[in-house]
Structures are given as structure tokens and as C-alpha cells.
Design an enzyme around this catalytic site. Structure first.
Site, PDB file in Angstrom:
ATOM      1  N   ARG A  75     -11.009  -0.233  14.599  1.00  0.00           N
ATOM      2  CA  ARG A  75     -11.098   0.433  13.131  1.00  0.00           C
ATOM      3  C   ARG A  75     -12.891  -0.540  12.259  1.00  0.00           C
ATOM      4  O   ARG A  75     -13.295  -0.051  12.560  1.00  0.00           O
ATOM      5  CB  ARG A  75      -9.556   0.278  12.950  1.00  0.00           C
ATOM      6  CG  ARG A  75      -9.519   1.556  12.402  1.00  0.00           C
ATOM      7  CD  ARG A  75      -8.022   1.357  12.146  1.00  0.00           C
ATOM      8  NE  ARG A  75      -7.125   0.240  11.647  1.00  0.00           N
ATOM      9  CZ  ARG A  75      -6.335   0.287  11.322  1.00  0.00           C
ATOM     10  NH1 ARG A  75      -5.019   1.641  11.259  1.00  0.00           N
ATOM     11  NH2 ARG A  75      -5.869  -1.051  10.739  1.00  0.00           N
ATOM     12  N   TYR A 108      15.140  29.845  10.911  1.00  0.00           N
ATOM     13  CA  TYR A 108      14.126  30.372  11.287  1.00  0.00           C
ATOM     14  C   TYR A 108      13.379  30.002  13.095  1.00  0.00           C
ATOM     15  O   TYR A 108      13.923  29.130  13.227  1.00  0.00           O
ATOM     16  CB  TYR A 108      13.020  29.662  10.928  1.00  0.00           C
ATOM     17  CG  TYR A 108      12.691  30.172   9.551  1.00  0.00           C
ATOM     18  CD1 TYR A 108      12.377  31.202   8.547  1.00  0.00           C
ATOM     19  CD2 TYR A 108      12.347  28.684   8.388  1.00  0.00           C
ATOM     20  CE1 TYR A 108      12.504  31.389   7.408  1.00  0.00           C
ATOM     21  CE2 TYR A 108      12.260  29.463   6.534  1.00  0.00           C
ATOM     22  CZ  TYR A 108      12.399  30.685   6.668  1.00  0.00           C
ATOM     23  OH  TYR A 108      12.155  30.692   5.104  1.00  0.00           O
ATOM     24  N   LYS A 136       0.700  -1.263   0.021  1.00  0.00           N
ATOM     25  CA  LYS A 136       0.167   0.405  -0.033  1.00  0.00           C
ATOM     26  C   LYS A 136       0.690   1.394   0.116  1.00  0.00           C
ATOM     27  O   LYS A 136       1.853   1.256   0.149  1.00  0.00           O
ATOM     28  CB  LYS A 136      -1.215   0.125   1.589  1.00  0.00           C
ATOM     29  CG  LYS A 136      -0.088  -0.386   2.527  1.00  0.00           C
ATOM     30  CD  LYS A 136      -1.086  -0.401   3.162  1.00  0.00           C
ATOM     31  CE  LYS A 136      -0.573  -0.555   4.712  1.00  0.00           C
ATOM     32  NZ  LYS A 136      -1.091  -1.130   5.804  1.00  0.00           N
ATOM     33  N   MET A 149      11.440  24.952   3.982  1.00  0.00           N
ATOM     34  CA  MET A 149      11.237  23.475   2.723  1.00  0.00           C
ATOM     35  C   MET A 149      11.980  22.183   2.142  1.00  0.00           C
ATOM     36  O   MET A 149      11.300  22.117   1.936  1.00  0.00           O
ATOM     37  CB  MET A 149      10.332  24.803   2.436  1.00  0.00           C
ATOM     38  CG  MET A 149       9.151  23.874   1.353  1.00  0.00           C
ATOM     39  SD  MET A 149       7.894  25.104   0.262  1.00  0.00           S
ATOM     40  CE  MET A 149       7.498  25.688   1.374  1.00  0.00           C
TER      41      MET A 149
END
Ligand SMILES: *Cc1c(COP(=O)(O)O)cnc(C)c1O
Length: 358
Positions: free
Chosen positions: A130, A255, A35, A303
Site C-alpha cells: 500500500r 422487502y 482517524k 433504510m
């Protein structure tokens, strides 16, 4: 030149890890779980890496069809089954096996009009809450499926919440096993229970089929490290130093100025950031390798870049090789530092990262 950020997939390591799974469960058949684009490795590479598996299990219907286009002729299992009535024509045409976890899906099969034999994996909710039928409703679902002429094999399936943590008191593994056994009493069919954690840690629970995922990609589901289980990393994320800065005591990096130097330091800038799939929550100290030397990430993840401490690698320069995870620095170790799991990192490698094979 493209940006020097590359994920290298080791097909031989995938084959090796599958062999480890098979060796641990010699009497079971193996669904190789592919998957999420083979946990980020690419579906076609999954087909080559896991050619020796007995079947492929996944979630996405379009990817299941692609497996057939890629030449996979052995069984394919849709782990969540299908989502809408029209899916069943595709299921039938591609001979997919389906998990069935709710009455709505049974009704869709009853009204589908498909005439090809359908192999079904009836899923029990044995405590994870689930997907699946509770043990008390499992027998009725089985009977209803059995009455549909087109339904052929019914495999009895459940999924464990804590196979990596047997003493979790909120839901003991042994309790899930007990509920499963209660729920299947009197029903016939092959059994399918074990994910990677159960395959590696609980050979006593192995039944007809196992469903390993992350272990095939050299990740550990918990407990010991992948290396201790004899698993090899299948994805190595590498980049280069693209800039350096010599900073003084008190200078800050990146940052938010999260990292402030307490001594003069050399900082390296690496071409890889959160838009590539590197975890933004990675703290100062997250391991990384520069020119073969293990050092630490410092400062906030940007980023497109991260910053690293080059103090232990005085010879490092623009162009120096960097390993973010994989060979030499396990993906699980990076994940753990960042408060996540190896699964998430491998699945989240962004499309802009070049992917090559070794
Ligand atoms: C993803 C998945 C697996 C594989 O889990 P791992 O922890 O990666 O081994 C097995 N079974 C089902 C139903 C799954 O969804």
C-alpha cells in the site's frame, strides 16, 4: 421526542482500553489512533478518552487542526502525511508530525520553504504494497530527508498486513519483520510498527511506539474476543421497539419477503436502519437484545427500520429497549454476522444518530 436511536459513548471505557494498551506495552509510547472521527466516536471524545496517550494519530488534516483547537498539546501524527504542498504550512503552524511514504512528498518538503523543525515518520512498504518505500529504496529516502535542514527526528515506520493471522502464507508476519529489519540496517531513529493486532498478539514486536486503534474502542482486531483481551465496549447503540405485528405461519416480513414465518410469531420493529449505519447485509439471525433478552433480527434491513423476532420476549411492547450493539452484544459479533468487521460499523454510524456520553 427525537427518534429513539442513540449511540452512547463510554469515556471511562475508552480510558480503560487505553490503559490495557499501555499495560501490555509498558516500555512503548502510544499513539492513540483517532482517524475517521475517532472511529465514529467523535474527536472531542477521543481527546478526553485518550488524554493519557503520548500522541494522537490520524489521517485528516482538518481534524488534526481541530485537535489543537480542542487543546491537545502533545504530538499529532498524520498517518498518510500530507497531500499537497500547501498542506505543509498548516503542518508547520500546528506542529504536526508527518508520515512520508513517497518521493513526491520529500520533494514537497524540499521546496516548501518551511523553517520550523519537522518530525518525519519514514514509512516502509514491507510487503503490504500500500503506502511506503520498498526496503531497497528506504535508505536513499532516509538520506534525502536527512539532508533537509528543517527535518528533525526521523522515525522508522511500517504497517503489518497480517498481525492477526501470523500463518497467512501469502505474507508471513515474520517476513514483513525481516524485510523491515533489512531495510533499516544502519539507520538510526525510533521505531513504530504495531497496530492493535500486533500490540495485543505480538508483544515481542513492540518497539518505541505502538499505534493501537480499534482496541481502544473495544473492538478486537481478530483472534480472541475483545472481552478475552479485557477490553470494554465504548459505543452502545440502543433504540426502541416502535411497532409490533402478530404474524401467522407463512407470513413474510419486509422487502423481498426474505423471512417467512414457519410458525405464528410476534415481530418487533426497531427504529434503526441502514441509513443509520446498521449493516444492510445483516442476515436473519443477527443477534440483538430486546428488554435484556438476546434474540434475532429477521427480514431485510430497511433504510430506517429493522425487524426482530419477539418470540423469546413475549412481554415486549412499543417502547421496549433494544440494544443493537455494545453492552451485552459485542459489535464484533454483529459485524461478523453481517460479513464485516466492527471497525466498519463504528465508523459508519450516521450523523442522524444522536450521540451522547455516559
Ligand atoms: C488505522 C491505523 C492504525 C490502527 O489500526 P488498528 O487495526 O485499528 O489498531 C495503525 N497504524 C496505521 C498506519 C493506521 O492507518
Amino acid at each position: 421526542m427525537p427518534r429513539p436511536l442513540v449511540a452512547t459513548i463510554d469515556i471511562a471505557a475508552m480510558q480503560h482500553n487505553l490503559a490495557v494498551a499501555k499495560a501490555r506495552t509498558p516500555r512503548a509510547k502510544v499513539w492513540a489512533i483517532v482517524k475517521a472521527n475517532a472511529y465514529g466516536h467523535g474527536l472531542a471524545r477521543g481527546v478526553r478518552g485518550f488524554a493519557a496517550a503520548d500522541g494522537m494519530g490520524l489521517i485528516e488534516l482538518d481534524a488534526a487542526v481541530r485537535l489543537r483547537d480542542l487543546g491537545w498539546t502533545k504530538p499529532i501524527l498524520l498517518l498518510e502525511g500530507f497531500f499537497a504542498p500547501e498542506d505543509l504550512a498548516i503542518v508547520s503552524r500546528n506542529q504536526l508530525e508527518v508520515a512520508v511514504h513517497c518521493d513526491e512528498q520529500i520533494a514537497m518538503i524540499e521546496h516548501s520553504g518551511i523553517t520550523t523543525p519537522l518530525d518525519v515518520h519514514l514509512k516502509m512498504n514491507s510487503g503490504m504494497n500500500r503506502l511506503g518505500f520498498t526496503p531497497d529504496r528506504f535508505g536513499a529516502a532516509y538520506v534525502r530527508l536527512r539532508a533537509i535542514p528543517t527535518v528533525r527526528k526521523i522515525t522508522l515506520m511500517t504497517h503489518f498486513a497480517n498481525a492477526d493471522d501470523v500463518r497467512n502464507p501469502s505474507l508471513l508476519l515474520s517476513e514483513q519483520v525481516r524485510r523491515f529489519q533489512d531495510g533499516i540496517a544502519g539507520l538510526s531513529g525510533e521505531l513504530s510498527l504495531s497496530n492493535s493486532a500486533a500490540t495485543l498478539l505480538h508483544p515481542e514486536l513492540v518497539t518505541d511506539w505502538v499505534r493501537p486503534g480499534v482496541m481502544l474502542y473495544g473492538g478486537t482486531p481478530g483472534g480472541k474476543t475483545a472481552q478475552e483481551f479485557g477490553l470494554l465496549p465504548t459505543m452502545t447503540l440502543t433504540s426502541e421497539i416502535i411497532g409490533t405485528q402478530d404474524i401467522a405461519t407463512g407470513d413474510a416480513v419486509g422487502y423481498g419477503s426474505r423471512f417467512v414465518a414457519d410458525k405464528p410469531m410476534k415481530i418487533g420493529v426497531v427504529a434503526c436502519g441502514y441509513a443509520d449505519g446498521y449493516p444492510r447485509h445483516a442476515p436473519d439471525g443477527t443477534p440483538i437484545i430486546v428488554d435484556g433478552v438476546r434474540t434475532a433480527m429477521v427480514g431485510r434491513v430497511s433504510m430506517d427500520m429493522i425487524t426482530v423476532d419477539l418470540t423469546p420476549v413475549p412481554g415486549a411492547h412499543v417502547g421496549s429497549a433494544v440494544t443493537l450493539w455494545g453492552d451485552g452484544v459485542p459489535i464484533d459479533e454483529v459485524a461478523q454476522a453481517a460479513g464485516t468487521i466492527g471497525y466498519e460499523l463504528m465508523c459508519a454510524v450516521a450523523p442522524r444518530v444522536q450521540m451522547v456520553e455516559r
